[in-house]
Design a protein around this motif. Structure first.
Motif, short mmCIF file in Angstrom:
data_model
loop_
_atom_site.label_atom_id
_atom_site.label_comp_id
_atom_site.label_asym_id
_atom_site.label_seq_id
_atom_site.Cartn_x
_atom_site.Cartn_y
_atom_site.Cartn_z
N ALA A 259 -10.09 -3.00 1.67
CA ALA A 259 -11.17 -2.45 2.49
C ALA A 259 -10.83 -2.42 3.97
N ASN A 260 -10.29 -3.52 4.50
CA ASN A 260 -9.96 -3.54 5.92
C ASN A 260 -8.89 -2.51 6.27
N SER A 261 -7.88 -2.41 5.40
CA SER A 261 -6.78 -1.48 5.66
C SER A 261 -7.24 -0.03 5.70
N ILE A 262 -8.07 0.36 4.75
CA ILE A 262 -8.48 1.76 4.72
C ILE A 262 -9.48 2.08 5.83
N CYS A 263 -10.24 1.08 6.25
CA CYS A 263 -11.14 1.31 7.39
C CYS A 263 -10.34 1.49 8.68
N GLU A 264 -9.19 0.81 8.78
CA GLU A 264 -8.31 1.02 9.92
C GLU A 264 -7.75 2.44 9.90
N LEU A 265 -7.36 2.93 8.72
CA LEU A 265 -6.84 4.29 8.61
C LEU A 265 -7.91 5.31 8.99
N LEU A 266 -9.15 5.04 8.61
CA LEU A 266 -10.26 5.92 8.98
C LEU A 266 -10.45 5.94 10.49
N ALA A 267 -10.45 4.76 11.10
CA ALA A 267 -10.64 4.69 12.55
C ALA A 267 -9.51 5.39 13.30
N LEU A 268 -8.30 5.31 12.75
CA LEU A 268 -7.14 5.92 13.39
C LEU A 268 -6.98 7.41 13.05
N ARG A 269 -7.82 7.87 12.10
CA ARG A 269 -7.78 9.28 11.68
C ARG A 269 -6.41 9.64 11.12
N LYS A 270 -5.86 8.77 10.29
CA LYS A 270 -4.55 9.01 9.69
C LYS A 270 -4.69 9.52 8.26
N PRO A 271 -4.21 10.76 7.99
CA PRO A 271 -4.21 11.25 6.61
C PRO A 271 -3.44 10.26 5.73
N ASN A 272 -4.01 9.92 4.59
CA ASN A 272 -3.42 8.83 3.82
C ASN A 272 -3.44 9.07 2.33
N LEU A 273 -2.42 8.54 1.69
CA LEU A 273 -2.35 8.49 0.23
C LEU A 273 -2.57 7.05 -0.18
N LEU A 274 -3.64 6.80 -0.92
CA LEU A 274 -3.95 5.45 -1.36
C LEU A 274 -3.46 5.23 -2.79
N ILE A 275 -2.75 4.11 -2.98
CA ILE A 275 -2.30 3.71 -4.32
C ILE A 275 -2.92 2.34 -4.58
N PRO A 276 -4.15 2.30 -5.13
CA PRO A 276 -4.84 1.03 -5.30
C PRO A 276 -4.19 0.14 -6.35
N LEU A 277 -4.34 -1.16 -6.17
CA LEU A 277 -3.92 -2.10 -7.20
C LEU A 277 -4.57 -1.73 -8.52
N SER A 278 -3.83 -1.85 -9.59
CA SER A 278 -4.38 -1.50 -10.90
C SER A 278 -5.45 -2.50 -11.31
N GLY B 8 -13.63 12.57 1.27
CA GLY B 8 -12.63 13.47 1.83
C GLY B 8 -11.67 12.82 2.80
N PHE B 9 -11.68 11.47 2.85
CA PHE B 9 -10.84 10.75 3.81
C PHE B 9 -9.42 10.50 3.29
N SER B 10 -9.25 10.48 1.97
CA SER B 10 -7.99 10.03 1.37
C SER B 10 -7.63 10.82 0.13
N LYS B 11 -6.33 10.87 -0.13
CA LYS B 11 -5.83 11.32 -1.42
C LYS B 11 -5.49 10.06 -2.21
N VAL B 12 -5.73 10.07 -3.51
CA VAL B 12 -5.56 8.86 -4.32
C VAL B 12 -4.59 9.14 -5.46
N LEU B 13 -3.68 8.19 -5.67
CA LEU B 13 -2.77 8.21 -6.82
C LEU B 13 -2.87 6.86 -7.51
N LYS B 14 -3.34 6.84 -8.75
CA LYS B 14 -3.48 5.58 -9.47
C LYS B 14 -2.11 4.99 -9.78
N GLU B 15 -2.00 3.67 -9.70
CA GLU B 15 -0.72 3.02 -9.96
C GLU B 15 -0.23 3.31 -11.37
#
Length: 373
Positions: A279-298, A317-324
């Motif tokens: 949660a903290n990491s992705i909120c940082e990416l949102l604040a920084l406006r960095k396009p991101n690919l998230l690979i969440p822990l399974s 619409g903030f992130s693209k997601v790829l499941k592990e």
């Protein structure tokens, strides 16, 4: 002078939002103290920030059988009486809790002395420790077991995700976002490129696997590294013990076990980011406006909170997601290049978010809480 006690611990994620609030609280004229466990990670981080620190006994509440389930309630009880003494000694106007089990006795002690409490939680679904404390807490955020015990004590409950609102009492729920350290927003792209010995010639892909790194993500990135390097320069923060010596001299590729102060510059240098979905990491990416690919822990390797976090950011619409579970050479390559191609779409969505001023919002809530206590 107004007085505030901060609490929370067990992991860095239970401390960094508190650290993010310090400059704003100091500017607002608060005398700040911190209550955490005797030797938890929070002690080093808080004392390093120059904040007076008091340690108390703490124990963990588990949903499963463990012999410590018989001894830890006594540690929690001891922590409660220690917290009572500290409340009586310092007489705070308000308590702000980030969660973790060390926060439970502090919240209970604040309730005993009718000190208003604000709790910060990060994940989408409530955990155990916010569940059963009472009705005195003023503001709560959302992430772990410890905070779930405290929810009935809250006058207001703040959260990071719109989906969390349905788990909370309607008259208490507030969508605020997570406080981000101001210095993280002060990075310089040229300083980041210089630190990593990269150039302006190609876009930069930043990979962050968390403080311990991610074997699955590290392996997948390195398998398609030649393909990535045709388009990108790659900064890879791979975690302690995860450096690949065979790649040390690879042009356009730099790897670090861990990055502290220069991280803000590496973020500024990055055009797109691959990250886990804490949660903290992705909120940082949102604040920084960095396009991101998230690979969440399974789900097999976690309680599933990162999957929920990632799905929420994808819906917004903030992130693209790829499941592990779907991670492969082909899926990773396709996802990264698609993210870069459509990066402006993600930036535009993040620009429209109202959750980037969490420090200001929380400080205002604290002020309101104190003025009405």
């Amino acid at each position: 002078m107004k007085k505030i006690i901060l609490t929370g611990g067990g992991t860095a994620g239970h401390v960094t939002p508190n650290l993010a609030l310090l400059p704003s609280l100091k500017k607002a004229g608060y005398e700040i103290r911190y209550i955490g466990s005797y030797q938890g990670i929070e002690r080093k981080l808080i004392e390093g920030a120059g904040i007076p620190y008091d340690g108390i006994s703490s124990g963990k509440l588990r949903r499963y059988f463990d012999l410590k389930n018989f001894s830890d309630p006594f540690r929690v009880a001891k922590g409660y009486f220690e917290a009572l003494r500290l409340m009586k000694r310092y007489k705070p106007d308000v308590v702000f809790s980030k969660g973790g089990f060390v926060a439970v006795p502090v919240v209970l002690a604040a309730k005993h002395y009718k000190v208003p409490v604000i709790i910060h939680e990060s994940d989408m679904t409530p955990g155990l420790a916010n569940k059963d404390i009472g009705s005195h807490i003023s503001i709560v955020y959302f992430t772990g077991l410890a905070n779930k015990i405290c929810i009935p004590s809250a006058a207001k409950v703040c959260c990071n995700f719109p989906e969390t609102l349905k788990y909370l009492p309607k008259d208490k729920a507030v969508l605020t976002g997570s406080p981000i350290r101001a210095e993280l927003l002060e990075g310089d792209r040229k300083a980041g490129l210089s630190y990593a010995h990269l150039t302006e010639d190609k876009p930069v892909l930043l990979i962050i696997g968390g403080s311990l790194g991610s074997v699955a993500v590290n392996t997948a990135v390195r398998k398609i590294l030649p393909q990535l390097l045709n388009t990108f320069q790659v900064i890879h923060i791979c975690g302690k013990g995860n450096l690949d010596e065979s790649l040390i001299d690879t042009e356009g590729y730099v790897q670090y076990e861990y990055v502290d102060a220069p991280l803000k510059h590496l973020f500024a240098a990055a055009d797109v980011v691959i990250s886990r979905a804490g949660a903290n990491s992705i909120c940082e990416l949102l604040a920084l406006r960095k396009p991101n690919l998230l690979i969440p822990l399974s789900a097999a390797a976690s309680r599933g909170d990162q999957i929920l976090n990632a799905d929420s950011f994808a819906r917004q619409g903030f992130s693209k997601v790829l499941k592990e579970e779907e991670l492969s050479d082909e899926t990773l390559s396709t996802a990264v290049f698609d993210l870069y191609k459509n990066r402006e779409t993600y930036i535009n969505a993040m620009e429209k978010s109202s959750l980037s001023n969490a420090v200001e919002t929380i400080t205002s809530l604290i002020e309101s809480c104190v003025s009405h206590s």
